[in-house]
Design a protein around this motif. Structure first.
Motif, PDB file in Angstrom:
ATOM      1  N   MET A  46      -6.784   3.757   1.166  1.00 40.24           N
ATOM      2  CA  MET A  46      -7.593   2.950   2.085  1.00 40.24           C
ATOM      3  C   MET A  46      -8.619   3.892   2.700  1.00 40.24           C
ATOM      4  SD  MET A  46      -6.245   0.995   5.513  1.00 40.24           S
ATOM      5  CE  MET A  46      -7.318  -0.037   6.510  1.00 40.24           C
ATOM      6  N   PHE A  47      -9.899   3.615   2.462  1.00 41.53           N
ATOM      7  CA  PHE A  47     -10.973   4.468   2.961  1.00 41.53           C
ATOM      8  C   PHE A  47     -11.880   3.633   3.857  1.00 41.53           C
ATOM      9  CE2 PHE A  47     -15.289   6.217   2.465  1.00 41.53           C
ATOM     10  CZ  PHE A  47     -15.069   7.476   3.009  1.00 41.53           C
ATOM     11  N   VAL A  48     -12.164   4.145   5.051  1.00 39.59           N
ATOM     12  CA  VAL A  48     -12.951   3.399   6.042  1.00 39.59           C
ATOM     13  C   VAL A  48     -14.231   4.160   6.364  1.00 39.59           C
ATOM     14  CG1 VAL A  48     -12.970   2.465   8.390  1.00 39.59           C
ATOM     15  CG2 VAL A  48     -10.852   2.420   7.047  1.00 39.59           C
ATOM     16  N   GLN A  49     -15.332   3.429   6.463  1.00 45.13           N
ATOM     17  CA  GLN A  49     -16.575   4.028   6.929  1.00 45.13           C
ATOM     18  C   GLN A  49     -17.334   3.004   7.773  1.00 45.13           C
ATOM     19  OE1 GLN A  49     -18.217   5.053   3.082  1.00 45.13           O
ATOM     20  NE2 GLN A  49     -19.661   3.355   3.171  1.00 45.13           N
ATOM     21  N   THR A  50     -18.201   3.498   8.633  1.00 45.89           N
ATOM     22  CA  THR A  50     -19.025   2.603   9.457  1.00 45.89           C
ATOM     23  C   THR A  50     -20.485   2.792   9.085  1.00 45.89           C
ATOM     24  OG1 THR A  50     -19.132   4.248  11.225  1.00 45.89           O
ATOM     25  CG2 THR A  50     -17.400   2.586  11.378  1.00 45.89           C
ATOM     26  N   ILE A  70     -14.165  -1.314   4.629  1.00 44.12           N
ATOM     27  CA  ILE A  70     -12.851  -0.827   4.199  1.00 44.12           C
ATOM     28  C   ILE A  70     -12.797  -0.915   2.677  1.00 44.12           C
ATOM     29  CG2 ILE A  70     -10.351  -1.071   4.427  1.00 44.12           C
ATOM     30  CD1 ILE A  70     -10.936  -2.897   6.887  1.00 44.12           C
ATOM     31  N   ASN A  71     -12.562   0.214   2.046  1.00 46.88           N
ATOM     32  CA  ASN A  71     -12.423   0.252   0.585  1.00 46.88           C
ATOM     33  C   ASN A  71     -10.974   0.537   0.228  1.00 46.88           C
ATOM     34  OD1 ASN A  71     -15.235  -0.014  -0.455  1.00 46.88           O
ATOM     35  ND2 ASN A  71     -15.532   1.745   0.885  1.00 46.88           N
ATOM     36  N   TYR A  72     -10.380  -0.388  -0.522  1.00 48.30           N
ATOM     37  CA  TYR A  72      -9.014  -0.227  -1.020  1.00 48.30           C
ATOM     38  C   TYR A  72      -9.087   0.084  -2.516  1.00 48.30           C
ATOM     39  CZ  TYR A  72      -7.614  -2.908   3.191  1.00 48.30           C
ATOM     40  OH  TYR A  72      -7.407  -3.357   4.467  1.00 48.30           O
ATOM     41  N   ARG A  73      -8.300   1.067  -2.960  1.00 48.33           N
ATOM     42  CA  ARG A  73      -8.280   1.422  -4.384  1.00 48.33           C
ATOM     43  C   ARG A  73      -6.838   1.591  -4.845  1.00 48.33           C
ATOM     44  NH1 ARG A  73     -13.127   2.843  -6.419  1.00 48.33           N
ATOM     45  NH2 ARG A  73     -14.796   3.230  -4.924  1.00 48.33           N
ATOM     46  N   PHE A  74      -6.528   0.949  -5.968  1.00 47.63           N
ATOM     47  CA  PHE A  74      -5.196   1.057  -6.577  1.00 47.63           C
ATOM     48  C   PHE A  74      -5.355   1.386  -8.052  1.00 47.63           C
ATOM     49  CE2 PHE A  74      -4.621  -1.684  -2.948  1.00 47.63           C
ATOM     50  CZ  PHE A  74      -3.418  -1.248  -2.405  1.00 47.63           C
ATOM     51  N   PRO A  75      -4.777   2.498  -8.496  1.00 46.43           N
ATOM     52  CA  PRO A  75      -4.788   2.776  -9.937  1.00 46.43           C
ATOM     53  C   PRO A  75      -3.771   1.883 -10.648  1.00 46.43           C
ATOM     54  CG  PRO A  75      -3.518   4.454  -8.792  1.00 46.43           C
ATOM     55  CD  PRO A  75      -4.095   3.551  -7.724  1.00 46.43           C
ATOM     56  N   ASN A  76      -3.865   1.814 -11.960  1.00 52.67           N
ATOM     57  CA  ASN A  76      -2.829   1.142 -12.742  1.00 52.67           C
ATOM     58  C   ASN A  76      -1.511   1.885 -12.537  1.00 52.67           C
ATOM     59  OD1 ASN A  76      -4.841  -0.515 -13.749  1.00 52.67           O
ATOM     60  ND2 ASN A  76      -5.084   0.663 -15.624  1.00 52.67           N
ATOM     61  N   GLY A  77      -0.400   1.186 -12.689  1.00 50.37           N
ATOM     62  CA  GLY A  77       0.886   1.835 -12.483  1.00 50.37           C
ATOM     63  C   GLY A  77       2.019   1.077 -13.143  1.00 50.37           C
ATOM     64  N   THR A  82      -6.579  -2.293  -8.846  1.00 51.27           N
ATOM     65  CA  THR A  82      -7.764  -3.021  -8.402  1.00 51.27           C
ATOM     66  C   THR A  82      -8.547  -2.191  -7.407  1.00 51.27           C
ATOM     67  OG1 THR A  82      -8.537  -5.185  -7.632  1.00 51.27           O
ATOM     68  CG2 THR A  82      -6.709  -4.209  -6.425  1.00 51.27           C
ATOM     69  N   VAL A  83      -9.757  -2.629  -7.163  1.00 51.57           N
ATOM     70  CA  VAL A  83     -10.603  -2.079  -6.096  1.00 51.57           C
ATOM     71  C   VAL A  83     -11.077  -3.264  -5.274  1.00 51.57           C
ATOM     72  CG1 VAL A  83     -12.746  -0.860  -5.572  1.00 51.57           C
ATOM     73  CG2 VAL A  83     -11.350  -0.147  -7.523  1.00 51.57           C
ATOM     74  N   ARG A  84     -10.915  -3.203  -3.976  1.00 55.17           N
ATOM     75  CA  ARG A  84     -11.345  -4.274  -3.087  1.00 55.17           C
ATOM     76  C   ARG A  84     -12.107  -3.674  -1.902  1.00 55.17           C
ATOM     77  NH1 ARG A  84     -10.422  -7.050  -6.758  1.00 55.17           N
ATOM     78  NH2 ARG A  84      -8.827  -8.641  -7.014  1.00 55.17           N
ATOM     79  N   THR A 121      -7.617 -15.377 -11.034  1.00 60.09           N
ATOM     80  CA  THR A 121      -7.725 -15.167 -12.485  1.00 60.09           C
ATOM     81  C   THR A 121      -6.537 -15.707 -13.268  1.00 60.09           C
ATOM     82  OG1 THR A 121      -6.622 -13.003 -12.437  1.00 60.09           O
ATOM     83  CG2 THR A 121      -9.025 -13.037 -12.067  1.00 60.09           C
ATOM     84  N   GLY A 122      -5.398 -15.923 -12.595  1.00 60.02           N
ATOM     85  CA  GLY A 122      -4.187 -16.360 -13.272  1.00 60.02           C
ATOM     86  C   GLY A 122      -3.444 -15.240 -13.981  1.00 60.02           C
ATOM     87  N   LEU A 123      -3.961 -14.013 -13.894  1.00 62.25           N
ATOM     88  CA  LEU A 123      -3.317 -12.884 -14.556  1.00 62.25           C
ATOM     89  C   LEU A 123      -2.086 -12.420 -13.792  1.00 62.25           C
ATOM     90  CD1 LEU A 123      -6.436 -10.736 -15.560  1.00 62.25           C
ATOM     91  CD2 LEU A 123      -5.039 -12.205 -17.038  1.00 62.25           C
ATOM     92  N   SER A 124      -1.028 -12.100 -14.525  1.00 60.75           N
ATOM     93  CA  SER A 124       0.199 -11.594 -13.917  1.00 60.75           C
ATOM     94  C   SER A 124       0.187 -10.073 -13.918  1.00 60.75           C
ATOM     95  CB  SER A 124       1.418 -12.089 -14.700  1.00 60.75           C
ATOM     96  OG  SER A 124       1.479 -13.497 -14.676  1.00 60.75           O
ATOM     97  N   ASN A 125       1.132  -9.498 -13.176  1.00 59.19           N
ATOM     98  CA  ASN A 125       1.334  -8.054 -13.163  1.00 59.19           C
ATOM     99  C   ASN A 125       0.066  -7.303 -12.744  1.00 59.19           C
ATOM    100  OD1 ASN A 125       4.047  -8.341 -14.164  1.00 59.19           O
ATOM    101  ND2 ASN A 125       3.151  -8.735 -16.167  1.00 59.19           N
ATOM    102  N   CYS A 126      -0.487  -7.711 -11.620  1.00 54.03           N
ATOM    103  CA  CYS A 126      -1.659  -7.010 -11.098  1.00 54.03           C
ATOM    104  C   CYS A 126      -1.546  -6.908  -9.573  1.00 54.03           C
ATOM    105  CB  CYS A 126      -2.954  -7.684 -11.516  1.00 54.03           C
ATOM    106  SG  CYS A 126      -3.077  -9.421 -11.130  1.00 54.03           S
ATOM    107  N   VAL A 127      -2.319  -5.995  -8.996  1.00 50.42           N
ATOM    108  CA  VAL A 127      -2.325  -5.812  -7.549  1.00 50.42           C
ATOM    109  C   VAL A 127      -3.129  -6.949  -6.937  1.00 50.42           C
ATOM    110  CG1 VAL A 127      -2.985  -4.291  -5.650  1.00 50.42           C
ATOM    111  CG2 VAL A 127      -2.083  -3.317  -7.766  1.00 50.42           C
ATOM    112  N   ILE A 128      -2.518  -7.636  -5.956  1.00 45.81           N
ATOM    113  CA  ILE A 128      -3.152  -8.791  -5.320  1.00 45.81           C
ATOM    114  C   ILE A 128      -3.023  -8.689  -3.794  1.00 45.81           C
ATOM    115  CG2 ILE A 128      -2.791 -10.350  -7.279  1.00 45.81           C
ATOM    116  CD1 ILE A 128      -0.328 -11.476  -5.767  1.00 45.81           C
TER     117      ILE A 128
END
Length: 199
Positions: free
Chosen positions: A76-80, A97-104, A120-122, A157-164
């Motif tokens: 979780m990375f925050v900037q103003t 706020i930038n959230y980043r999750f690698p595959n795992g 995912t990246v959000r 997306t209907g995709l399973s096994n992903c970060v949500i």
């Protein structure tokens, strides 16, 4: 840290009410308890079952432990930014706020242990004012408790096994359909966080 049996006080003279969980009378043969911090009454078996998944009073949401989630490893990375603003907050900058999750690989707490999940990246936005900064403080607590994301099936997306997302709403645009203006967003997300014991 979870709830303790000492949070439940046996009531030998229960009120003439229904258990809010099972909607049956507290006057029967079942053991009735009063919660020590908020004084609400429940059947012992009902509230102990409830506490296994959410350690807060079912009536008033007062916490009786700390919620922890199943969020996978990420950052979780925050900037103003002071040179632009969220729609509806023209006198304030933006907190990004930038959230980043690698595959795992899913752990035992996830739906399919041992299977891969897609990362995912959000990005989310808050107004850089007093209330926005306080919501950021709460989101950081929720992040540390692994409550912001989980592994599951994407609604979009209907995709399973992903970060949500895990039920704490975020504004993913600083203006427009998924952004601002939204006069009640900050109070709504505060309520969502409070329901998870994040104050």
């Amino acid at each position: 840290m979870g709830w303790k049996e000492s949070d439940l006080v046996v009531d030998l003279d229960p009120p003439d009410e229904e258990c809010p969980i099972c909607i049956s009378s507290l006057q029967g043969d079942e053991v009735v308890v009063e919660l020590s911090r908020c004084n609400h009454h429940f059947h012992h078996k009902c509230v102990t079952s409830w506490f296994r998944s959410r350690p807060s009073c079912p009536t008033c949401l007062r916490p009786y432990g700390i919620f922890t989630g199943t969020q996978p490893r990420g950052s979780m990375f925050v900037q103003t930014q002071s040179d632009w603003s969220c729609a509806g907050f023209p006198l304030h900058g933006v907190i990004t706020i930038n959230y980043r999750f690698p595959n795992g690989i899913q752990g035992p707490e996830h739906p399919n242990p041992g299977y891969h999940y897609k990362g995912t990246v959000r990005t989310a936005f808050l107004p850089d004012n007093e209330e926005g900064r306080d919501i950021l403080r709460l989101l950081k607590i929720a992040w540390e408790r692994k409550l912001v994301f989980t592994v599951g099936t994407s609604i979009t997306t209907g995709l399973s096994n992903c970060v949500i997302w895990n039920g704490i709403h975020h504004k993913t645009q600083y203006e427009g359909t998924y952004g601002y203006p939204d006069a009640t967003y900050l109070s709504r997300v505060r309520q969502e966080l409070a329901a998870l014991g994040v104050f």
